[in-house]
Write an enzyme that holds these catalytic residues in place. Sequence first.
Site, PDB file in Angstrom:
ATOM      1  N   SER A 167      10.872  -1.432  -3.604  1.00 47.78           N
ATOM      2  CA  SER A 167      11.560  -1.780  -2.355  1.00 47.78           C
ATOM      3  C   SER A 167      12.958  -2.313  -2.665  1.00 47.78           C
ATOM      4  CB  SER A 167      10.765  -2.846  -1.594  1.00 47.78           C
ATOM      5  OG  SER A 167       9.498  -2.352  -1.249  1.00 47.78           O
ATOM      6  N   HIS A 175       4.097   2.814  -2.203  1.00 50.72           N
ATOM      7  CA  HIS A 175       3.065   2.009  -1.534  1.00 50.72           C
ATOM      8  C   HIS A 175       2.061   2.917  -0.815  1.00 50.72           C
ATOM      9  CE1 HIS A 175       6.272  -1.366  -1.158  1.00 50.72           C
ATOM     10  NE2 HIS A 175       5.348  -1.821  -1.986  1.00 50.72           N
ATOM     11  N   LYS A 220      11.703 -15.055  -0.553  1.00 52.57           N
ATOM     12  CA  LYS A 220      12.302 -13.836  -1.121  1.00 52.57           C
ATOM     13  C   LYS A 220      13.461 -13.310  -0.266  1.00 52.57           C
ATOM     14  CE  LYS A 220       8.994 -11.436  -4.068  1.00 52.57           C
ATOM     15  NZ  LYS A 220       8.262 -10.167  -4.227  1.00 52.57           N
ATOM     16  N   ARG A 238       2.984   0.008 -11.672  1.00 55.45           N
ATOM     17  CA  ARG A 238       3.866   1.149 -11.952  1.00 55.45           C
ATOM     18  C   ARG A 238       4.183   1.281 -13.427  1.00 55.45           C
ATOM     19  NH1 ARG A 238       8.146  -1.141  -7.866  1.00 55.45           N
ATOM     20  NH2 ARG A 238       7.456  -2.869  -9.148  1.00 55.45           N
TER      21      ARG A 238
END
Length: 161
Positions: free
Chosen positions: A129, A18, A42, A91
């Site tokens: 993450s 990030h 989430k 990514r």
Amino acid sequence: MKTVAIYPGSFDPITNGHLDVLRRATSMFDHVIVGIAPNAEKHPLFTTPERLALTRAAIKGIRRASVEEFDGLLVDYAQRKKAQVLVRGLRAVSDFEYEFQMALMNRKLAARVETIFLMPKDEYTFISSRLVKEVAMLGGNVSDFVPVVVQKALKAKIAAG
Ligand code: PNS
């Protein structure tokens, strides 16, 4: 006119990937706001105030960047902040479908807010993450993946059970 960008996400927690994307964005825009979404569905590991504090500490020293929490629609938030750009990191091809869908939905909702994708340095492309949390929870070393402040917070969170 100043160009303001929003870099939105859950940031649960912020990673070196990030930070790499954020640095790239700050080299392109006058100001970049890291926008932290509560994303309660989430079930984040860190609370919103914790994610704000960790992100604030992690981005210290990056000029032209700040961090805020936002509620509701991202495009509404962007318009309130007079931001013209949304920044998302990309990514791998696997990120693309979800990102493409969100970008087009956001464009439909607010045609003038443009989404751009920035790729982190290749050494960060496998970091997420979710994986960082899993590795940390299972006792793995995450020092290459997150800033020290996050490493400590993960340790404390795990110790607290
Ligand atoms: O880091 P994440 O969890 O992939 O980020 C997702 C995020 C926060 C960017 C996305 O869930 C979002 O924009 N949430 C705000 C609500 C919203 O605008 N939803 C419609 C998106 S098309």
